[in-house]
Design an enzyme around this catalytic site. Structure first.
Site, PDB file in Angstrom:
ATOM      1  N   GLY A   1      20.022  -0.734 -32.146  1.00  0.00           N
ATOM      2  CA  GLY A   1      20.177  -0.556 -33.647  1.00  0.00           C
ATOM      3  C   GLY A   1      20.887  -1.790 -34.243  1.00  0.00           C
ATOM      4  O   GLY A   1      21.579  -1.798 -35.155  1.00  0.00           O
TER       5      GLY A   1
ATOM      6  N   PRO B   1      17.170  -3.703 -26.401  1.00  0.00           N
ATOM      7  CA  PRO B   1      16.010  -3.244 -27.274  1.00  0.00           C
ATOM      8  C   PRO B   1      16.501  -1.804 -27.840  1.00  0.00           C
ATOM      9  O   PRO B   1      16.860  -1.039 -27.221  1.00  0.00           O
ATOM     10  CB  PRO B   1      14.839  -3.493 -26.603  1.00  0.00           C
ATOM     11  CG  PRO B   1      15.090  -4.353 -25.779  1.00  0.00           C
ATOM     12  CD  PRO B   1      16.481  -4.440 -25.188  1.00  0.00           C
TER      13      PRO B   1
ATOM     14  N   ASP C   1      10.606   5.063  -2.774  1.00  0.00           N
ATOM     15  CA  ASP C   1      11.788   5.433  -2.256  1.00  0.00           C
ATOM     16  C   ASP C   1      12.315   4.261  -1.382  1.00  0.00           C
ATOM     17  O   ASP C   1      13.486   3.849  -1.521  1.00  0.00           O
ATOM     18  CB  ASP C   1      12.003   6.546  -1.337  1.00  0.00           C
ATOM     19  CG  ASP C   1      11.300   7.903  -2.023  1.00  0.00           C
ATOM     20  OD1 ASP C   1      11.569   7.893  -3.434  1.00  0.00           O
ATOM     21  OD2 ASP C   1      10.605   8.657  -1.707  1.00  0.00           O
TER      22      ASP C   1
ATOM     23  N   GLU D   1      10.394  16.808  -2.244  1.00  0.00           N
ATOM     24  CA  GLU D   1      11.212  17.120  -3.150  1.00  0.00           C
ATOM     25  C   GLU D   1      12.607  17.743  -2.912  1.00  0.00           C
ATOM     26  O   GLU D   1      13.646  17.812  -3.029  1.00  0.00           O
ATOM     27  CB  GLU D   1      10.788  17.457  -4.611  1.00  0.00           C
ATOM     28  CG  GLU D   1       9.488  17.001  -5.255  1.00  0.00           C
ATOM     29  CD  GLU D   1       9.976  15.407  -5.398  1.00  0.00           C
ATOM     30  OE1 GLU D   1      11.060  15.189  -5.746  1.00  0.00           O
ATOM     31  OE2 GLU D   1       8.910  14.645  -5.140  1.00  0.00           O
TER      32      GLU D   1
END
Length: 649
Positions: free
Chosen positions: A210, A207, A505, A428
């Site tokens: 184009g 999707p 994770d 993080e």
């Protein structure tokens, strides 16, 4: 569509004027019908005896004598009305009292007015019926009797011509379809050598790549009529309606040949026949059968080219894909870096850009983006610049828009405690540190502890170039990257303080390890065999996976190999974070200070260098100690959903 043409010179305002004149005429007729009765109804109704009493009293000024009705006025000017019997003495009484009296003749309506009054209801009903029939003819597909009419719409060049210049990033698909354009422009060129143009072209792609734009570009280049319809427009609750719409669509196409008929989402009507309980949907299969006959049956459809689009070619009926029907399949892939740059340049034409905007840089940072994603990126950047009151869209707006599209919008209203921010920073920082030290990981692009979407923090890795496959080394590095956040929390806070924040994770690592064992043949014990068939088939509206059965011993061995790969990833992440614990603290401290760091800033932060940025953010009064003792042991949310979610593979 309607083949009937409006008369020359007929304009909408003239038709509206005719309608209003008809309504006005009807109102005049109704008013004239009841005008006489209205005039007769003027004045106060009194008894005839009371009227005679007023005559005797001399209070009556004038009288009009009609058929059974006497009207007039009193001397004070008020009107009256009385129903009179046949009274031969009335005239003499009025004369004796000097009352002015007049005789009113009986009004007999004309024959024409009588006929008009009688026929007016029938004319009104006929007018409504004529109006309804006209609307049914104009809107054949949506009228009350237009079930079998095609709902295909013809797009003309007045609605905006699209050419191959507006289509970028899919050069191979353009080249394959250029032949169709040449045929529509000059059919004799191919007929001289006995060549036949493909009757149908099937555009296959994800999707937003184009497909519809490419089909419109074919019509724009060839300058021919372009009919568009969705596969779901053929399906109806009444049996035989879909087949009738297919026939009507081809009849309209023949009248406008040469032309292009574009069927979007053809898998809605072109699925395998006979699949499911009871041999499937009979109405859908009849529609498909009619489509097959029209495309390549006894009757030739010269000059009609069918272009269809789908992102599920695996579910299409084989009869649709044979030579003579959709015999040319054009894959419309997601663009590479060169294609993304061209697509960005197309969408940036109408956007005022600052001098620092570099389409190549943006293309490199958007791997996996489709054409629709890139168009949305440019639009989001323009909206951000307009919100800030800027006259030009700068590179900063494009970076913010890219972060918003890929990671979600910033949740600025979400209030996190200092403990939660510190826990998220370590989580993080663990992901980021593993990606910097484990060979095979994609380069670190950005790490943030600002909540975005459903995640409390995001570590973002981007490949150096477009990637079409992954090696075992890269997949094992990604396994270690998945566990970087959880291991960092365990080292700093202890095993008793682990939380649910690393659930995604763990899910990513488990799925990847299982795919390595069962699909990619990356296990020496199991060999180069595939133990899972990921093909699905639709049964009664539900997707049913057809998994290849394995023995209990093989299943046990698969579980052991999956666990081994996962444990190797955990061990790699633990080794990196233990050996570089000081760097973990320094990176977490920098995240708390700046909240968002780029890859280069993260490298400077773990070395203890100044990252060279002063954004006015308040700094913590006490930096984190090497042992993390300043962080109280409390329940923490971890990295949040979607973390680390490496992008771009």
């Amino acid at each position: 569509m309607n083949d009937e043409k409006e008369p020359q010179g007929t304009t909408p305002w003239m038709k509206s004027l005719a309608i209003w004149l008809g309504i006005l005429l009807a109102l005049v007729l109704f008013v004239s019908m009841f005008d006489s009765s209205t005039r007769a109804a003027a004045g106060e109704t009194v008894a005839y005896s009371e009227f005679l009493g007023h005559v005797e009293e001399g209070t009556v000024k004038e009288v009009d004598i009609g058929d059974g009705v006497v009207t007039g006025k009193y001397t004070n000017g008020s009107a009256f009305r009385a129903y009179a019997p046949a009274d031969p003495t009335l005239v003499q009484r009025l004369a004796d009292k000097n009352v002015v009296f007049r005789a009113q003749p009986d009004e007999q309506p004309s024959v024409w007015m009588y006929l008009l009054y009688q026929s007016l209801p029938f004319l009104f009903i006929l007018g409504i019926g004529f109006f309804v029939m006209r609307q049914m003819q104009k809107n054949a597909g949506s009228g009350a009797m237009g079930f079998g009419k095609s709902r295909a719409r013809m797009l003309t060049q007045k609605e905006g011509r699209v050419t191959f210049d507006d289509v970028a990033g899919i050069d191979e698909a353009r080249e394959e379809l250029q032949e169709i354009v040449d045929f529509l422009k000059d059919p004799s060129k191919f007929a001289r050598l006995g060549g036949k143009i493909p009757k149908g072209a099937l555009l296959v792609g994800s999707p937003g790549t184009g497909k519809t734009l490419l089909a419109r570009a074919i019509a724009g280049e060839a300058n021919v009529p372009f009919f568009t319809i969705s596969g779901s427009d053929f399906v109806e609750m009444f049996v035989g309606v879909g087949a009738s719409r297919v026939r009507d669509m081809f009849e309209q196409a023949k009248k406008n040949a040469p032309c292009i008929v574009f069927i979007d989402e053809i898998d809605a009507v072109g699925r395998h026949r006979g699949a499911g309980l009871g041999n499937g949907n009979d109405e859908r299969e009849q529609t498909l059968n009619q489509l097959l006959v029209e495309m390549d049956g006894f009757e030739a459809n010269e000059g009609i080219i069918i272009v269809a689009a789908t992102n599920r070619p695996d579910v299409l009926d084989p009869a649709l894909l044979r030579p003579g029907r959709f015999d040319r399949q054009v894959v419309v892939p997601r663009p590479d870096i060169e294609g993304r740059e061209k697509i960005l340049l197309v969408h940036m034409k109408k956007t005022p850009l600052a001098p620092d905007v570099n389409a190549r840089t943006i293309a490199r940072g958007t791997p996996g983006f489709s054409g629709a994603d890139l168009a949305n990126l440019v639009n989001e950047a323009a909206l951000l610049a307009a919100r800030k009151g800027k006259r030009l869209v700068a590179m900063r707006e494009f970076e913010e828009a890219k972060d918003k599209v890929m990671m979600g919008a910033e949740r600025k209203s979400m209030v996190m405690t200092e403990d939660e921010k510190k826990a998220t920073a370590y989580h993080e920082a663990g992901h980021a540190l593993v990606s910097l030290h484990v060979p095979g990981c994609d380069p670190l692009h950005k790490v943030t502890i600002i909540p975005r979407g459903r995640a409390l923090g995001v570590t973002w890795n981007l490949p150096e170039r477009d990637r079409y496959s992954m090696t075992m080394k890269q997949m094992k590095a990604r396994l270690a990257l998945c566990f970087g956040g959880r291991i960092a929390e365990q080292i700093i806070y202890g095993a008793d303080e682990l939380n649910t924040g690393a659930s995604n994770d763990i899910q990513q690592a488990t799925d990847m390890a299982r795919a390595m064992v069962m699909e990619y043949g990356m296990s020496e014990k199991l060999g180069w065999l595939r133990y899972r068939d990921n093909q699905e088939e639709v049964f009664l509206g539900h997707s049913v996976s057809r998994n290849q059965s394995v023995s209990e011993e093989t299943a046990r061995l698969i579980d052991q190999e999956v666990r081994r790969l996962v444990e190797e990833g955990e061990a790699t992440a633990r080794k990196v974070l233990t050996e570089h614990l000081d760097e973990l603290h320094r990176l977490a401290t920098a995240l708390l200070e700046y909240e968002t760091l780029t890859g280069e800033e993260s490298k400077r932060a773990i070395k203890g260098e100044d990252i060279g940025r002063d954004d006015g953010v308040s700094r913590p009064s006490t930096p984190l100690a090497a042992g993390g003792s300043s962080i109280p042991k409390s329940k923490r949310p971890g990295g949040g959903w979607g973390d680390p979610a490496p992008q771009g593979a």
